[in-house]
Design an enzyme around this catalytic site. Structure first.
Site, PDB file in Angstrom:
ATOM      1  N   LYS A 186       0.848  -1.194   0.000  1.00 51.74           N
ATOM      2  CA  LYS A 186       0.000   0.000   0.000  1.00 51.74           C
ATOM      3  C   LYS A 186       0.886   1.248   0.000  1.00 51.74           C
ATOM      4  O   LYS A 186       1.454   1.636   0.999  1.00 51.74           O
ATOM      5  CB  LYS A 186      -0.899   0.057   1.233  1.00 51.74           C
ATOM      6  CG  LYS A 186      -1.937   1.167   1.091  1.00 51.74           C
ATOM      7  CD  LYS A 186      -2.257   1.872   2.387  1.00 51.74           C
ATOM      8  CE  LYS A 186      -1.598   3.176   2.609  1.00 51.74           C
ATOM      9  NZ  LYS A 186      -1.845   4.263   1.665  1.00 51.74           N
ATOM     10  N   GLY A 239       6.856   5.416   8.177  1.00 50.59           N
ATOM     11  CA  GLY A 239       6.000   6.601   8.268  1.00 50.59           C
ATOM     12  C   GLY A 239       6.141   7.243   9.625  1.00 50.59           C
ATOM     13  O   GLY A 239       7.189   7.129  10.272  1.00 50.59           O
ATOM     14  N   SER A 240       5.061   7.870  10.063  1.00 50.34           N
ATOM     15  CA  SER A 240       5.130   8.629  11.308  1.00 50.34           C
ATOM     16  C   SER A 240       5.049   7.713  12.532  1.00 50.34           C
ATOM     17  O   SER A 240       4.456   6.627  12.480  1.00 50.34           O
ATOM     18  CB  SER A 240       3.988   9.642  11.357  1.00 50.34           C
ATOM     19  OG  SER A 240       2.748   8.974  11.288  1.00 50.34           O
ATOM     20  N   THR A 241       5.611   8.163  13.618  1.00 56.04           N
ATOM     21  CA  THR A 241       5.561   7.415  14.876  1.00 56.04           C
ATOM     22  C   THR A 241       4.106   7.271  15.333  1.00 56.04           C
ATOM     23  O   THR A 241       3.692   6.214  15.824  1.00 56.04           O
ATOM     24  CB  THR A 241       6.425   8.124  15.934  1.00 56.04           C
ATOM     25  OG1 THR A 241       7.800   8.008  15.523  1.00 56.04           O
ATOM     26  CG2 THR A 241       6.277   7.508  17.313  1.00 56.04           C
ATOM     27  N   GLU A 242       3.331   8.323  15.108  1.00 55.38           N
ATOM     28  CA  GLU A 242       1.916   8.301  15.473  1.00 55.38           C
ATOM     29  C   GLU A 242       1.179   7.139  14.774  1.00 55.38           C
ATOM     30  O   GLU A 242       0.473   6.354  15.420  1.00 55.38           O
ATOM     31  CB  GLU A 242       1.350   9.639  14.999  1.00 55.38           C
ATOM     32  CG  GLU A 242       0.012  10.018  15.476  1.00 55.38           C
ATOM     33  CD  GLU A 242      -0.426  11.321  14.774  1.00 55.38           C
ATOM     34  OE1 GLU A 242       0.430  12.066  14.223  1.00 55.38           O
ATOM     35  OE2 GLU A 242      -1.639  11.555  14.758  1.00 55.38           O
ATOM     36  N   GLY A 244       2.609   4.585  13.371  1.00 54.20           N
ATOM     37  CA  GLY A 244       3.266   3.352  13.818  1.00 54.20           C
ATOM     38  C   GLY A 244       2.551   2.763  15.032  1.00 54.20           C
ATOM     39  O   GLY A 244       2.337   1.546  15.133  1.00 54.20           O
ATOM     40  N   GLU A 261       9.656   1.612  10.741  1.00 54.78           N
ATOM     41  CA  GLU A 261      10.705   2.604  10.541  1.00 54.78           C
ATOM     42  C   GLU A 261      10.019   3.946  10.643  1.00 54.78           C
ATOM     43  O   GLU A 261       9.252   4.323   9.759  1.00 54.78           O
ATOM     44  CB  GLU A 261      11.366   2.371   9.172  1.00 54.78           C
ATOM     45  CG  GLU A 261      12.782   2.881   9.132  1.00 54.78           C
ATOM     46  CD  GLU A 261      12.849   4.297   8.628  1.00 54.78           C
ATOM     47  OE1 GLU A 261      12.807   5.216   9.475  1.00 54.78           O
ATOM     48  OE2 GLU A 261      12.925   4.480   7.416  1.00 54.78           O
ATOM     49  N   CYS A 295      13.500  10.845   6.946  1.00 51.79           N
ATOM     50  CA  CYS A 295      13.351  10.397   8.336  1.00 51.79           C
ATOM     51  C   CYS A 295      14.631  10.610   9.137  1.00 51.79           C
ATOM     52  O   CYS A 295      14.580  10.925  10.316  1.00 51.79           O
ATOM     53  CB  CYS A 295      12.915   8.943   8.381  1.00 51.79           C
ATOM     54  SG  CYS A 295      13.939   7.879   7.387  1.00 51.79           S
ATOM     55  N   GLU A 392       9.245  16.162  15.362  1.00 54.90           N
ATOM     56  CA  GLU A 392       9.708  16.030  13.987  1.00 54.90           C
ATOM     57  C   GLU A 392       8.880  16.958  13.088  1.00 54.90           C
ATOM     58  O   GLU A 392       7.659  16.834  13.022  1.00 54.90           O
ATOM     59  CB  GLU A 392       9.531  14.584  13.517  1.00 54.90           C
ATOM     60  CG  GLU A 392      10.004  14.374  12.093  1.00 54.90           C
ATOM     61  CD  GLU A 392       9.881  12.929  11.638  1.00 54.90           C
ATOM     62  OE1 GLU A 392       8.794  12.346  11.770  1.00 54.90           O
ATOM     63  OE2 GLU A 392      10.894  12.389  11.146  1.00 54.90           O
TER      64      GLU A 392
END
Ligand code: NAD
Ligand code: MN
Length: 488
Positions: A186, A239-242, A244, A261, A295, A392
């Protein structure tokens, strides 16, 4: 056909999902936007949970198909090698699609992203024939024989971001196929085009239908359905930690394996004894390359007080000199941000910095032209509590601080929820080794501006992620270990 004609044809197609080797085009559409103009260049299908389900079933059938499990590692390696060749022979076309979709420089894509994508496939092509278990000593020698075998995890869901659209798909597809997994990819809704073209090249290389499926669409629909699907054995996400963390929750249902990651707020640390011309240049490149949408961007600069003014003045001068321009401008050095939403986000960060007392030394504004261009920006007088220092930004915005000694800078550099990467500039071996040990980051770069290598594990400490892509560890993300014990 010239690559330009090929691109025109590709853009005007009614793109669908690639499921079991066939295109499925029903349903809602998503406009694909060129961030240099803000205008639509194509449309792709907005997938649903049902589309994900079809794709996962196709990947499962392919995985369980006798011809896939009987497929020799050498054959998988040959496919990967052929995909690399096809990426190279379609370099112009892929670069054109990537720059139109993402905004970055076409020449940088041709010199950087495309060769790197081919290299990653060739690297993992080699691993396909080098997957091994071990023979292990157990406590009853002579009566028991023990060994391990590595088996593919199964169906892998691959969820990728928009900052390096082609490369991020490659980083995941190549090890997944080398390991013998089947996949549902995706791509980010902002940049789906090169993933769709790459999937066609994968089929052209001879990879059987159903082994690589692509479902395009929104993260909260398609990404979320993939992360939650009980038929998916593993998700690899960048992608973003959020997001994740959302994937982690969604994956709990069937306890999927996860590799993540995520974001970063990586420090660049410059000591007075460093080779300053190279250090200054790397400090500027570290944050302005790809408009800071990296990143591992060096978004926090720490400079020893003895050379603080000299280094920061140089980075400010670089920021002023950078030519911000669309990706087809041969003199362009920095492209647009990915979307209107992301531009607003970056603008919001700079505004919050101003409100909290930071000084904008250079930049801070969007360009007064079409598209989502933002100036290279350096903030001074920032403090650790400010959002611009802690969070970030994922844009061309640098915060700077000065330090006096090593322990102080190590402490401040580590004062982050992230730990993806860190750069150190010094000629002093003792400082270099000490910081390499003290810094909490998955990648430490000493006297080099960066660079990734397929043989070098890459990934994050702390909230920058789980697992390491690249290298043998990157392959291992798609394998599981079976222990076999045989009695006498
Ligand atoms: P994101 O994390 O939302 O998007 C990354 C991918 O995840 C996309 O394919 C997206 O469709 C998908 N996704 C979104 N929501 C999902 C969900 N609930 N379940 C499953 N998949 C989902 O990132 P973004 O919104 O495009 O960017 C926001 C911020 O993320 C950026 O400003 C930056 O800080 C960070 N980011 C980091 C990287 C990186 O390389 N580490 C890449 C892109 C963005
Ligand atoms: Mn786009």
């Amino acid at each position: 056909m010239s690559s330009h004609a090929e691109v025109e044809v590709f853009l005007s197609r009614k793109h669908g999902h690639l499921i079991d080797g066939a295109w499925l085009t029903a349903g809602e559409r998503i406009e694909v936007v060129n961030p240099a103009t803000g205008k639509s260049i194509a449309s792709v299908a907005a997938g649903t949970a049902e589309d994900v389900d079809k794709a996962v079933r196709a990947a499962r059938r392919a995985f369980e198909d006798a011809s896939w499990s009987a497929c020799s590692p050498s054959q998988r390696g040959r496919w990967l090698w052929t995909i690399a060749d096809l990426i190279e022979s379609h370099a112009e076309e892929l670069a054109e699609l990537e720059y139109l979709d993402n905004g970055k420089s076409r020449s940088v894509i041709l010199k950087g992203d495309i060769p790197a994508a081919a290299d990653v496939f060739r690297y993992f092509a080699g691993w396909a024939t080098k997957i091994y278990g071990q023979t292990l000593a157990v406590s009853r020698p002579g009566t028991l024989h023990a060994y391990t075998v590595k088996e593919p995890v199964g169906v892998a869901g691959l969820i990728t971001p928009w900052n390096f659209p082609l490369l991020m798909a490659v980083w995941k597809l190549a090890p997944a196929l080398a390991a013998g997994c089947t996949c549902v990819l995706k791509p980010a809704e902002e940049t789906p085009l090169t993933a769709l073209r790459l999937a066609e090249l994968v089929h052209e290389a001879g990879v059987p239908a159903g082994v690589v499926n692509v479902v395009t669409g929104y993260g909260h629909v398609v990404g979320a359905a993939l992360a939650a699907h009980p038929g998916v054995d593993k998700v690899a996400f960048t992608g973003s930690t959020e997001v994740g963390k959302l994937i982690l929750q969604a994956a709990a249902g069937n306890l999927k394996k996860l590799s993540l990651e995520l974001g970063g707020k990586s420090p660049t640390i410059i000591f007075p004894d460093a080779k300053l011309p190279a250090a200054k240049q790397a400090a500027a490149m570290g944050i302005f390359f790809n408009a800071g949408q990296v990143c591992a961007a060096g978004s926090r600069l720490f400079v020893h007080r003895a050379v603080f003014d000299e280094v920061v003045d140089s980075v400010i001068a670089s920021a002023r000199a950078i030519r911000v321009a669309p990706g087809d401008d041969p003199q362009g050095q920095m492209g647009p941000l990915i979307s209107a939403k992301h531009l607003q986000r970056v603008q919001g960060y700079v505004a919050s910095g101003r409100e909290e007392g930071a000084r904008v030394a250079v930049g801070g504004q969007r360009l007064q032209r079409e598209g989502y261009f933002f100036q290279p920006t350096v903030l001074l007088d920032t403090r650790r509590e400010m959002r611009v220092t802690a969070e970030e930004i994922f844009g061309p915005v640098l915060v700077c601080g000065q330090f006096e000694d090593l322990d102080e800078v190590a402490r401040e550099a580590n004062d982050s929820i992230y730990g993806l990467s860190a750069s150190v500039w010094t000629q002093d071996l003792n400082i270099a080794h000490t910081l390499a040990r003290k810094l909490q980051a998955g990648s430490i770069r000493i006297n080099t501006g960066g660079g990734l290598d397929p043989n070098l594990p890459f990934g994050g400490y702390k909230q920058s992620g789980w697992g390491r892509e690249f290298g043998e560890e990157g392959l291992a993300l798609y394998l599981q270990t079976k222990s076999v014990l045989i009695g006498a």
